[in-house]
Design a protein around this motif. Structure first.
Motif, PDB file in Angstrom:
ATOM      1  N   UNK A  95       0.827  -1.208   0.000  1.00  0.00           N
ATOM      2  CA  UNK A  95       0.000   0.000   0.000  1.00  0.00           C
ATOM      3  C   UNK A  95       0.861   1.257   0.000  1.00  0.00           C
ATOM      4  N   UNK A  96       1.963   1.218   0.769  1.00  0.00           N
ATOM      5  CA  UNK A  96       2.850   2.379   0.795  1.00  0.00           C
ATOM      6  C   UNK A  96       3.524   2.600  -0.553  1.00  0.00           C
ATOM      7  N   UNK A  97       3.897   1.499  -1.224  1.00  0.00           N
ATOM      8  CA  UNK A  97       4.467   1.628  -2.567  1.00  0.00           C
ATOM      9  C   UNK A  97       3.443   2.230  -3.528  1.00  0.00           C
ATOM     10  N   UNK A  98       2.201   1.794  -3.423  1.00  0.00           N
ATOM     11  CA  UNK A  98       1.151   2.343  -4.285  1.00  0.00           C
ATOM     12  C   UNK A  98       0.954   3.828  -4.011  1.00  0.00           C
ATOM     13  N   UNK A  99       0.983   4.192  -2.689  1.00  0.00           N
ATOM     14  CA  UNK A  99       0.844   5.603  -2.336  1.00  0.00           C
ATOM     15  C   UNK A  99       1.999   6.425  -2.872  1.00  0.00           C
ATOM     16  N   UNK A 100       3.220   5.869  -2.786  1.00  0.00           N
ATOM     17  CA  UNK A 100       4.384   6.566  -3.328  1.00  0.00           C
ATOM     18  C   UNK A 100       4.270   6.737  -4.835  1.00  0.00           C
ATOM     19  N   UNK A 101       3.838   5.683  -5.508  1.00  0.00           N
ATOM     20  CA  UNK A 101       3.691   5.745  -6.973  1.00  0.00           C
ATOM     21  C   UNK A 101       2.708   6.830  -7.370  1.00  0.00           C
ATOM     22  N   UNK A 102       1.567   6.877  -6.666  1.00  0.00           N
ATOM     23  CA  UNK A 102       0.553   7.900  -6.958  1.00  0.00           C
ATOM     24  C   UNK A 102       1.087   9.295  -6.674  1.00  0.00           C
ATOM     25  N   UNK A 103       1.790   9.433  -5.550  1.00  0.00           N
ATOM     26  CA  UNK A 103       2.317  10.732  -5.174  1.00  0.00           C
ATOM     27  C   UNK A 103       3.352  11.227  -6.177  1.00  0.00           C
ATOM     28  N   UNK A 104       4.253  10.346  -6.613  1.00  0.00           N
ATOM     29  CA  UNK A 104       5.269  10.732  -7.595  1.00  0.00           C
ATOM     30  C   UNK A 104       4.622  11.112  -8.916  1.00  0.00           C
ATOM     31  N   UNK A 105       3.601  10.331  -9.320  1.00  0.00           N
ATOM     32  CA  UNK A 105       2.905  10.649 -10.577  1.00  0.00           C
ATOM     33  C   UNK A 105       2.231  12.014 -10.485  1.00  0.00           C
ATOM     34  N   UNK A 106       1.613  12.286  -9.322  1.00  0.00           N
ATOM     35  CA  UNK A 106       0.969  13.589  -9.146  1.00  0.00           C
ATOM     36  C   UNK A 106       1.987  14.717  -9.175  1.00  0.00           C
ATOM     37  N   UNK A 107       3.134  14.489  -8.531  1.00  0.00           N
ATOM     38  CA  UNK A 107       4.182  15.518  -8.530  1.00  0.00           C
ATOM     39  C   UNK A 107       4.700  15.785  -9.935  1.00  0.00           C
ATOM     40  N   UNK A 108       4.912  14.727 -10.712  1.00  0.00           N
ATOM     41  CA  UNK A 108       5.366  14.909 -12.092  1.00  0.00           C
ATOM     42  C   UNK A 108       4.341  15.665 -12.914  1.00  0.00           C
ATOM     43  N   UNK A 109       3.067  15.368 -12.658  1.00  0.00           N
ATOM     44  CA  UNK A 109       2.001  16.070 -13.378  1.00  0.00           C
ATOM     45  C   UNK A 109       2.020  17.559 -13.059  1.00  0.00           C
ATOM     46  N   UNK A 110       2.210  17.891 -11.785  1.00  0.00           N
ATOM     47  CA  UNK A 110       2.201  19.294 -11.386  1.00  0.00           C
ATOM     48  C   UNK A 110       3.480  20.013 -11.764  1.00  0.00           C
ATOM     49  N   UNK A 111       4.587  19.268 -11.874  1.00  0.00           N
ATOM     50  CA  UNK A 111       5.878  19.907 -12.161  1.00  0.00           C
ATOM     51  C   UNK A 111       5.995  20.328 -13.611  1.00  0.00           C
ATOM     52  N   UNK A 112       5.083  19.897 -14.467  1.00  0.00           N
ATOM     53  CA  UNK A 112       5.142  20.298 -15.864  1.00  0.00           C
ATOM     54  C   UNK A 112       4.906  21.788 -15.987  1.00  0.00           C
ATOM     55  N   UNK A 113       5.630  22.434 -16.921  1.00  0.00           N
ATOM     56  CA  UNK A 113       5.421  23.858 -17.163  1.00  0.00           C
ATOM     57  C   UNK A 113       4.131  24.097 -17.910  1.00  0.00           C
ATOM     58  N   UNK A 114       3.793  25.388 -18.040  1.00  0.00           N
ATOM     59  CA  UNK A 114       2.562  25.740 -18.743  1.00  0.00           C
ATOM     60  C   UNK A 114       2.585  25.318 -20.208  1.00  0.00           C
TER      61      UNK A 114
END
Length: 450
Positions: A276-295
């Motif tokens: 579950x923690x690995x799944x949470x980490x995977x989701x969190x990293x994916x969300x961070x990558x999504x937000x880190x994209x420029x405009x």
């Protein structure tokens, strides 16, 4: 070759422009003075003569002239012979033509005497077959013109010097804001201090440039602050699952190293927790990558059926166990299918999380998408913060999630040119609304119908 500075170029431009203007005015003035002096000399030569003057000229003129007279007059006969008072004037073919006429217009010209002296000559018909050439020396006029030229040159030199000084003062005054802007840019480049501001005075081009520079540094400072906040929040959010993972893995390793095997059920719970923690980490990293994209760092925008995107997101949510009812009408937008589907899915997941066992209502009508849950809703003071990164309502601390889902929704909708808001729904629960610009039909189909 080193290029001149803007200040030196401005000074040179002002000096050259003023110098050309002064030179043109000086030359014009010189020609006006010359013309006026010649005209005055011509008028003095044309002063009416009495019969006594004409008789005196006829009686005392000689072929070689008489040097005792300052004024000069020469009688020119049709046969080319001359008789002069003063230094003889050298006649021209034009003067000989005056012998044949009677009366007529006087002939004005510059000429010379037989001694080589430059004179101003006026030729008139004197009688049948005779013309008279009267002259005055040009010496005094030429001295006056030379002195005038020297005076005008001196005035021009003073004017050019004054123009250079004025250009220097103008350049200093006009470029002082540019100098402040240059120092500010150099200061920022050296210190990376984005809090530097330039005072804005007036509403001219320099003021607008200063305002634009201040706006740019403000935007850059805000961007850097958001990046710092993102890194800090990401580090904070990553610390919890990583700590849990490390603790669980340490327990598993210690049990193996000490030979004290864990209870099978406890070991299974640890492994499930690790997964579950690995799944949470995977989701969190994916969300961070999504937000880190420029405009501008997003998938290509194309025209797409938004209702089909919503349908795909609803199907994915149903696979995760959400109960979703839909009411969708066609709507075509320009955007990225993957990011918009992710945004809709995040809204449905968020609604399902706060209304366990309840239905999530998804409606699309005329470019307005609503996602409603039947949960407890949100306090009014929390609504302005729901789309901030890593923000979580105090009532949702115990629920799964990273606090990035709604921030991703806001970013995806903004990239597609739309807007999103969250409010409490009448009768309880919360309702999220997305508005996207678009059309009821594809543009290609609209063009064909037209």
């Amino acid at each position: 070759m080193r290029r001149r500075s803007l200040r030196s170029r401005l000074i040179l431009l002002v000096t050259v422009a003023v110098a050309l203007a002064i030179a043109a005015c000086a030359a014009l003035s010189w020609f006006i003075v010359e013309n006026q002096l010649i005209r005055q000399l011509d008028q003095s030569i044309l002063e009416p003569e009495g019969k006594g003057d004409q008789k005196f000229l006829l009686e005392h003129c000689t072929s070689d002239g008489s040097p005792d007279y300052h004024d000069m007059a020469t009688l020119l006969r049709a046969d080319g012979s001359t008789c002069s008072l003063g230094s003889p004037i050298v006649p021209t073919e034009e003067d000989r033509g005056a012998c044949e006429g009677s009366g007529g217009e006087p002939i004005f010209r510059n000429g010379v005497t037989r001694d080589g002296e430059a004179v101003r000559v006026v030729t008139l018909n004197f009688g049948p077959g005779v013309a008279v050439l009267e002259a005055r020396p040009l010496y005094h006029i030429r001295i006056t013109l030379r002195n005038t030229a020297i005076l005008l040159a001196a005035v021009a030199a003073v004017g050019v010097l004054g123009a250079a000084i004025a250009g220097l003062l103008i350049a200093r005054t006009a470029l002082r804001p540019v100098g402040r802007l240059t120092k500010a840019v150099e200061h920022i480049a050296k210190t990376e201090d984005l809090d530097t501001r330039i005072p804005v005075t007036g509403d001219d081009e320099i003021a607008r440039l200063s305002s634009s520079f201040n706006a740019m540094t403000t935007a850059l400072a805000g961007s850097r602050e958001r990046q710092k906040q993102l890194v800090a929040d990401a580090g904070h959010e990553l610390r919890t699952p990583l700590t849990t993972l490390r603790t669980n893995i340490d327990l598993l390793l210690r049990s193996e190293q000490t030979g004290r095997s864990l209870d099978p059920q406890a070991k299974e719970r640890l492994l499930v927790n690790v997964k579950a923690q690995f799944a949470e980490l995977t989701t969190l990293v994916a969300d961070l990558l999504q937000l880190a994209r420029g405009d501008t760092d997003h998938e290509p925008h194309v025209e797409l059926p938004f209702h089909e995107v919503v349908t795909a997101a609803v199907e994915r949510a149903r696979l995760r166990g959400a109960e979703v009812v839909t009411e969708l009408s066609p709507w075509y937008v320009v955007g990225g299918a993957a990011s918009l589907e992710r945004a809709v899915l995040n809204l449905i997941d968020n609604a399902a999380k706060f209304s366990p066992g309840g239905e999530v209502e998804v409606r699309l009508d005329g470019g307005r998408l609503t996602v409603r849950d039947h949960g407890p809703g949100l306090p009014e003071e929390e609504l302005p913060h729901v789309f901030e990164r890593f923000w979580r309502s105090p009532s949702a601390r115990g629920l799964p999630g990273s606090g990035l889902g709604l921030a991703i929704v806001a970013q995806a909708v903004a990239e597609a040119g739309g807007e999103v808001r969250l409010a409490n729904a009448p009768g309880g629960g919360a309702i999220a609304t997305i508005r996207l610009p678009g059309t009821l039909m594809r543009r290609s189909e609209t063009d064909k119908s037209v």
